[in-house]
Scaffold this motif. Structure first.
Motif, PDB file in Angstrom:
ATOM      1  N   MET A 136       6.985  12.314 -14.679  1.00  0.00           N
ATOM      2  CA  MET A 136       7.708  11.427 -15.573  1.00  0.00           C
ATOM      3  C   MET A 136       8.423  12.234 -16.648  1.00  0.00           C
ATOM      4  O   MET A 136       7.990  13.310 -17.005  1.00  0.00           O
ATOM      5  N   GLN A 137       9.469  11.673 -17.184  1.00  0.00           N
ATOM      6  CA  GLN A 137      10.230  12.336 -18.226  1.00  0.00           C
ATOM      7  C   GLN A 137      10.059  11.589 -19.550  1.00  0.00           C
ATOM      8  O   GLN A 137      11.021  11.087 -20.125  1.00  0.00           O
ATOM      9  N   CYS A 138       8.852  11.511 -20.022  1.00  0.00           N
ATOM     10  CA  CYS A 138       8.563  10.742 -21.233  1.00  0.00           C
ATOM     11  C   CYS A 138       9.353  11.224 -22.451  1.00  0.00           C
ATOM     12  O   CYS A 138       9.727  10.427 -23.299  1.00  0.00           O
ATOM     13  N   GLU A 139       9.627  12.512 -22.528  1.00  0.00           N
ATOM     14  CA  GLU A 139      10.297  13.072 -23.696  1.00  0.00           C
ATOM     15  C   GLU A 139      11.669  12.459 -23.944  1.00  0.00           C
ATOM     16  O   GLU A 139      12.144  12.423 -25.069  1.00  0.00           O
ATOM     17  N   SER A 140      12.336  11.957 -22.902  1.00  0.00           N
ATOM     18  CA  SER A 140      13.659  11.366 -23.069  1.00  0.00           C
ATOM     19  C   SER A 140      13.632   9.838 -23.033  1.00  0.00           C
ATOM     20  O   SER A 140      14.677   9.195 -22.996  1.00  0.00           O
ATOM     21  N   CYS A 141      12.457   9.242 -23.064  1.00  0.00           N
ATOM     22  CA  CYS A 141      12.309   7.794 -22.981  1.00  0.00           C
ATOM     23  C   CYS A 141      12.435   7.140 -24.356  1.00  0.00           C
ATOM     24  O   CYS A 141      11.939   7.662 -25.363  1.00  0.00           O
ATOM     25  N   LEU A 142      13.071   5.985 -24.377  1.00  0.00           N
ATOM     26  CA  LEU A 142      13.250   5.211 -25.600  1.00  0.00           C
ATOM     27  C   LEU A 142      11.905   4.829 -26.221  1.00  0.00           C
ATOM     28  O   LEU A 142      11.786   4.725 -27.431  1.00  0.00           O
ATOM     29  N   TYR A 150       9.035   6.527 -26.144  1.00  0.00           N
ATOM     30  CA  TYR A 150       8.177   7.671 -26.454  1.00  0.00           C
ATOM     31  C   TYR A 150       8.374   8.014 -27.924  1.00  0.00           C
ATOM     32  O   TYR A 150       9.380   8.599 -28.318  1.00  0.00           O
ATOM     33  N   LEU A 151       7.420   7.621 -28.754  1.00  0.00           N
ATOM     34  CA  LEU A 151       7.555   7.742 -30.202  1.00  0.00           C
ATOM     35  C   LEU A 151       6.531   8.702 -30.791  1.00  0.00           C
ATOM     36  O   LEU A 151       5.477   8.942 -30.212  1.00  0.00           O
ATOM     37  N   TYR A 152       6.864   9.198 -31.964  1.00  0.00           N
ATOM     38  CA  TYR A 152       5.987  10.138 -32.664  1.00  0.00           C
ATOM     39  C   TYR A 152       5.235   9.409 -33.765  1.00  0.00           C
ATOM     40  O   TYR A 152       5.823   8.674 -34.552  1.00  0.00           O
ATOM     41  N   ASP A 153       3.933   9.613 -33.840  1.00  0.00           N
ATOM     42  CA  ASP A 153       3.093   9.037 -34.882  1.00  0.00           C
ATOM     43  C   ASP A 153       2.732  10.146 -35.864  1.00  0.00           C
ATOM     44  O   ASP A 153       1.967  11.057 -35.526  1.00  0.00           O
ATOM     45  N   GLU A 154       3.287  10.072 -37.063  1.00  0.00           N
ATOM     46  CA  GLU A 154       3.049  11.121 -38.060  1.00  0.00           C
ATOM     47  C   GLU A 154       1.603  11.163 -38.520  1.00  0.00           C
ATOM     48  O   GLU A 154       1.065  12.236 -38.798  1.00  0.00           O
ATOM     49  N   GLU A 155       0.959  10.003 -38.601  1.00  0.00           N
ATOM     50  CA  GLU A 155      -0.424   9.948 -39.057  1.00  0.00           C
ATOM     51  C   GLU A 155      -1.360  10.718 -38.128  1.00  0.00           C
ATOM     52  O   GLU A 155      -2.253  11.431 -38.556  1.00  0.00           O
ATOM     53  N   TYR A 156      -1.165  10.554 -36.822  1.00  0.00           N
ATOM     54  CA  TYR A 156      -2.008  11.227 -35.830  1.00  0.00           C
ATOM     55  C   TYR A 156      -1.403  12.515 -35.296  1.00  0.00           C
ATOM     56  O   TYR A 156      -2.039  13.221 -34.503  1.00  0.00           O
ATOM     57  N   ASP A 157      -0.153  12.808 -35.693  1.00  0.00           N
ATOM     58  CA  ASP A 157       0.545  14.018 -35.282  1.00  0.00           C
ATOM     59  C   ASP A 157       0.599  14.153 -33.763  1.00  0.00           C
ATOM     60  O   ASP A 157       0.273  15.185 -33.189  1.00  0.00           O
ATOM     61  N   GLU A 158       1.010  13.037 -33.107  1.00  0.00           N
ATOM     62  CA  GLU A 158       1.123  13.040 -31.656  1.00  0.00           C
ATOM     63  C   GLU A 158       2.139  11.999 -31.197  1.00  0.00           C
ATOM     64  O   GLU A 158       2.499  11.094 -31.931  1.00  0.00           O
ATOM     65  N   TYR A 159       2.584  12.155 -29.964  1.00  0.00           N
ATOM     66  CA  TYR A 159       3.508  11.209 -29.362  1.00  0.00           C
ATOM     67  C   TYR A 159       2.725  10.172 -28.575  1.00  0.00           C
ATOM     68  O   TYR A 159       1.621  10.431 -28.104  1.00  0.00           O
TER      69      TYR A 159
END
Length: 56
Positions: free
Chosen positions: A1-7, A9-18
């Motif tokens: 899968m190409q999650c990195e280019s998916c609409l 696929y978001l970043y959570d600053e609190e948990y420091d993860e996608y």
């Protein structure tokens, strides 16, 4: 899968993860977790220039 280019696929600053932000109901989640997809059925290209092309 190409999650990195998916609409979704978001970043959570609190948990420091996608993470994947697709909202699935209980049946969809069960199907998603039990199936083995070659390509994610919920994938949408995060095309930041899509609006600009429509304006031209």
């Amino acid at each position: 899968m190409q999650c990195e280019s998916c609409l979704y696929y978001l970043y959570d600053e609190e948990y420091d993860e996608y993470y994947c932000a697709v909202q699935l109901d209980e049946d969809e989640m069960e199907r998603f977790l039990s199936d083995h997809f070659q390509n994610c059925p919920y994938y949408r290209l995060d095309d930041e220039y899509q609006t600009v092309r429509k304006q031209m």
